[in-house]
Motif scaffolding. Structure first.
Motif, PDB file in Angstrom:
ATOM      1  N   TYR A  65      11.997  -7.922-149.458  1.00 14.64           N
ATOM      2  CA  TYR A  65      11.067  -6.997-149.987  1.00 14.64           C
ATOM      3  C   TYR A  65       9.856  -7.142-149.026  1.00 14.64           C
ATOM      4  O   TYR A  65       9.206  -6.373-148.633  1.00 14.64           O
ATOM      5  CB  TYR A  65      10.549  -7.205-151.298  1.00 14.64           C
ATOM      6  CG  TYR A  65      11.785  -7.150-152.210  1.00 14.64           C
ATOM      7  CD1 TYR A  65      12.674  -6.164-152.180  1.00 14.64           C
ATOM      8  CD2 TYR A  65      11.907  -7.583-153.525  1.00 14.64           C
ATOM      9  CE1 TYR A  65      13.840  -5.827-152.810  1.00 14.64           C
ATOM     10  CE2 TYR A  65      12.994  -7.501-154.380  1.00 14.64           C
ATOM     11  CZ  TYR A  65      13.850  -6.456-154.082  1.00 14.64           C
ATOM     12  OH  TYR A  65      14.979  -6.417-154.961  1.00 14.64           O
TER      13      TYR A  65
ATOM     14  N   ILE B 259       3.620  -8.329-165.798  1.00 10.23           N
ATOM     15  CA  ILE B 259       2.565  -9.008-165.381  1.00 10.23           C
ATOM     16  C   ILE B 259       1.675  -9.036-166.620  1.00 10.23           C
ATOM     17  O   ILE B 259       1.503  -8.341-167.464  1.00 10.23           O
ATOM     18  CB  ILE B 259       1.726  -8.318-164.182  1.00 10.23           C
ATOM     19  CG1 ILE B 259       1.361  -6.851-164.529  1.00 10.23           C
ATOM     20  CG2 ILE B 259       2.537  -8.365-163.005  1.00 10.23           C
ATOM     21  CD1 ILE B 259       0.469  -6.238-163.238  1.00 10.23           C
TER      22      ILE B 259
ATOM     23  N   GLY C 105      18.159   2.193-159.039  1.00  8.22           N
ATOM     24  CA  GLY C 105      18.927   1.641-158.154  1.00  8.22           C
ATOM     25  C   GLY C 105      18.509   0.286-157.556  1.00  8.22           C
ATOM     26  O   GLY C 105      17.260  -0.062-157.724  1.00  8.22           O
TER      27      GLY C 105
ATOM     28  N   PHE D  47      16.313  -1.439-160.895  1.00 13.62           N
ATOM     29  CA  PHE D  47      17.749  -1.676-160.942  1.00 13.62           C
ATOM     30  C   PHE D  47      18.433  -1.183-162.258  1.00 13.62           C
ATOM     31  O   PHE D  47      19.406  -0.449-162.126  1.00 13.62           O
ATOM     32  CB  PHE D  47      18.095  -3.075-160.387  1.00 13.62           C
ATOM     33  CG  PHE D  47      19.568  -3.225-160.446  1.00 13.62           C
ATOM     34  CD1 PHE D  47      20.248  -2.821-159.248  1.00 13.62           C
ATOM     35  CD2 PHE D  47      20.212  -3.742-161.288  1.00 13.62           C
ATOM     36  CE1 PHE D  47      21.759  -3.032-159.052  1.00 13.62           C
ATOM     37  CE2 PHE D  47      21.447  -4.227-161.078  1.00 13.62           C
ATOM     38  CZ  PHE D  47      22.335  -3.674-160.180  1.00 13.62           C
TER      39      PHE D  47
HETATM   40  C1  LIG Z   1       9.404  -8.817-163.657  1.00 11.39           C
HETATM   41  S1  LIG Z   1      10.045  -7.575-164.147  1.00 11.39           S
HETATM   42  C2  LIG Z   1       8.996  -6.416-163.523  1.00 11.39           C
HETATM   43  C3  LIG Z   1       7.805  -6.165-164.236  1.00 11.39           C
HETATM   44  C4  LIG Z   1       7.041  -5.090-163.933  1.00 11.39           C
HETATM   45  N1  LIG Z   1       6.333  -5.167-162.729  1.00 11.39           N
HETATM   46  C5  LIG Z   1       5.429  -4.998-164.842  1.00 11.39           C
HETATM   47  O1  LIG Z   1       4.668  -5.988-164.373  1.00 11.39           O
HETATM   48  O2  LIG Z   1       5.456  -4.141-165.780  1.00 11.39           O
HETATM   49  C6  LIG Z   1      11.365  -7.318-162.998  1.00 11.39           C
HETATM   50  C7  LIG Z   1      12.139  -6.044-163.112  1.00 11.39           C
HETATM   51  O3  LIG Z   1      13.062  -5.915-161.598  1.00 11.39           O
HETATM   52  C8  LIG Z   1      14.251  -5.253-162.278  1.00 11.39           C
HETATM   53  N2  LIG Z   1      15.243  -5.678-160.894  1.00 11.39           N
HETATM   54  C9  LIG Z   1      15.782  -6.948-160.709  1.00 11.39           C
HETATM   55  N3  LIG Z   1      16.455  -6.957-159.749  1.00 11.39           N
HETATM   56  C10 LIG Z   1      16.294  -5.640-159.033  1.00 11.39           C
HETATM   57  C11 LIG Z   1      16.695  -4.904-158.029  1.00 11.39           C
HETATM   58  N4  LIG Z   1      17.505  -5.694-157.014  1.00 11.39           N
HETATM   59  N5  LIG Z   1      16.252  -3.653-157.442  1.00 11.39           N
HETATM   60  C12 LIG Z   1      15.352  -3.116-158.418  1.00 11.39           C
HETATM   61  N6  LIG Z   1      14.854  -3.831-159.568  1.00 11.39           N
HETATM   62  C13 LIG Z   1      15.371  -5.043-159.927  1.00 11.39           C
HETATM   63  C14 LIG Z   1      14.687  -5.947-163.473  1.00 11.39           C
HETATM   64  O4  LIG Z   1      15.452  -5.229-163.972  1.00 11.39           O
HETATM   65  C15 LIG Z   1      13.141  -5.781-164.086  1.00 11.39           C
HETATM   66  O5  LIG Z   1      13.166  -4.897-164.728  1.00 11.39           O
END
Ligand SMILES: C[S@@+](CC[C@H](N)C(=O)[O-])C[C@H]1O[C@@H](n2cnc3c(N)ncnc32)[C@H](O)[C@@H]1O
Length: 219
Positions: A146, A43, A117, A92
């Motif tokens: 979600y 973000i 996970g 994940f």
């Molecule tokens: C946009 S980034 C998150 C940024 C974080 N919220 C921040 O602002 O610091 C998205 C993250 O979600 C993870 N991700 C993607 N698919 C996922 C899933 N099915 N379950 C959990 N995490 C997941 C990705 O590996 C990535 O690290």
């Protein structure tokens, strides 16, 4: 044109005047992430402060962070709720989770629990009404899933937020299937539709960063 268009200059004014602490934290945390080859898809600094203000306003103590990356959103939410609160952060990718844990430890943040996970599995295993706030910011194709789980997990009066609600400026367009962003943009359009159609949410899309949807849960 309604409202004031946000130029880079105006955005810089907002960050330097209202979100300088969030900028410093991001600089520190992103250094380790960049060294590890993690993409800079967190973000924005002004969104970080926006979320913090919301958390303080609702006196949040238990927060769910869907998508940890290198720990930036988890860290800012930890700062907003204080050491007596808890952030549960779902990631994940084990490499992202590891860098996030190192970043959080270095920042002296001890109240973030990173769960590695698929986020949806973790959310499904959680009890009802245990969070004050959820930030959805992981894989776009699961945003609606979600949202469904968040409606169960967030207490009445709590808040559900979703990042990328403007889909890099494509949210109000009809994307063609051959567009490289087709899957994510259509998923975000579906998410915004689901938010507006949800009777238990009182919501708005705030044009901050790549857009943040905020909905108060009225059960
Ligand atoms: C946009 S980034 C998150 C940024 C974080 N919220 C921040 O602002 O610091 C998205 C993250 O979600 C993870 N991700 C993607 N698919 C996922 C899933 N099915 N379950 C959990 N995490 C997941 C990705 O590996 C990535 O690290």
């Amino acid at each position: 044109m309604k409202g004031t268009p946000l130029t880079d200059h105006t955005c810089e004014y907002i960050v330097s005047n209202f979100a300088s602490d969030e900028r410093v934290l991001l600089q520190r945390m992103s250094a380790r992430a960049q060294a590890a080859g993690i993409p800079m898809i967190m973000i924005a600094e002004e969104q970080a402060k926006f979320v913090k203000v919301f958390l303080r306003a609702i006196k949040a103590k238990r927060v769910l962070d869907v998508g940890t990356l290198f720990g930036y959103s988890a860290a800012i939410m930890s700062q907003a709720i204080g050491a007596d609160g808890e952030v549960v952060s779902l990631e994940f990718n084990p490499e992202h989770a590891e860098v996030a844990k190192e970043n959080l430890a270095e920042a002296g943040i001890g109240n973030v629990k990173v769960i590695t996970g698929p986020a949806l599995d973790a959310m499904k295993s959680m009890k009802d009404n245990i969070f004050d706030f959820v930030l959805i910011d992981a894989d776009k194709v699961n945003y609606v899933n979600y949202l469904r789980e968040s409606l169960r997990l967030v207490r009445p009066g709590g808040v559900i937020a979703g990042d990328n609600a403007l889909a890099l400026g494509k949210i109000a367009t009809e994307v063609e299937p051959d567009d490289s962003d087709f899957v994510s943009v259509t998923a975000l359009q579906e998410f915004n539709r689901a938010i507006t159609a949800e009777p238990s949410l009182f919501s708005i899309l705030a044009p901050i960063g790549d857009g943040m949807v905020i909905g108060v849960v009225q059960k």
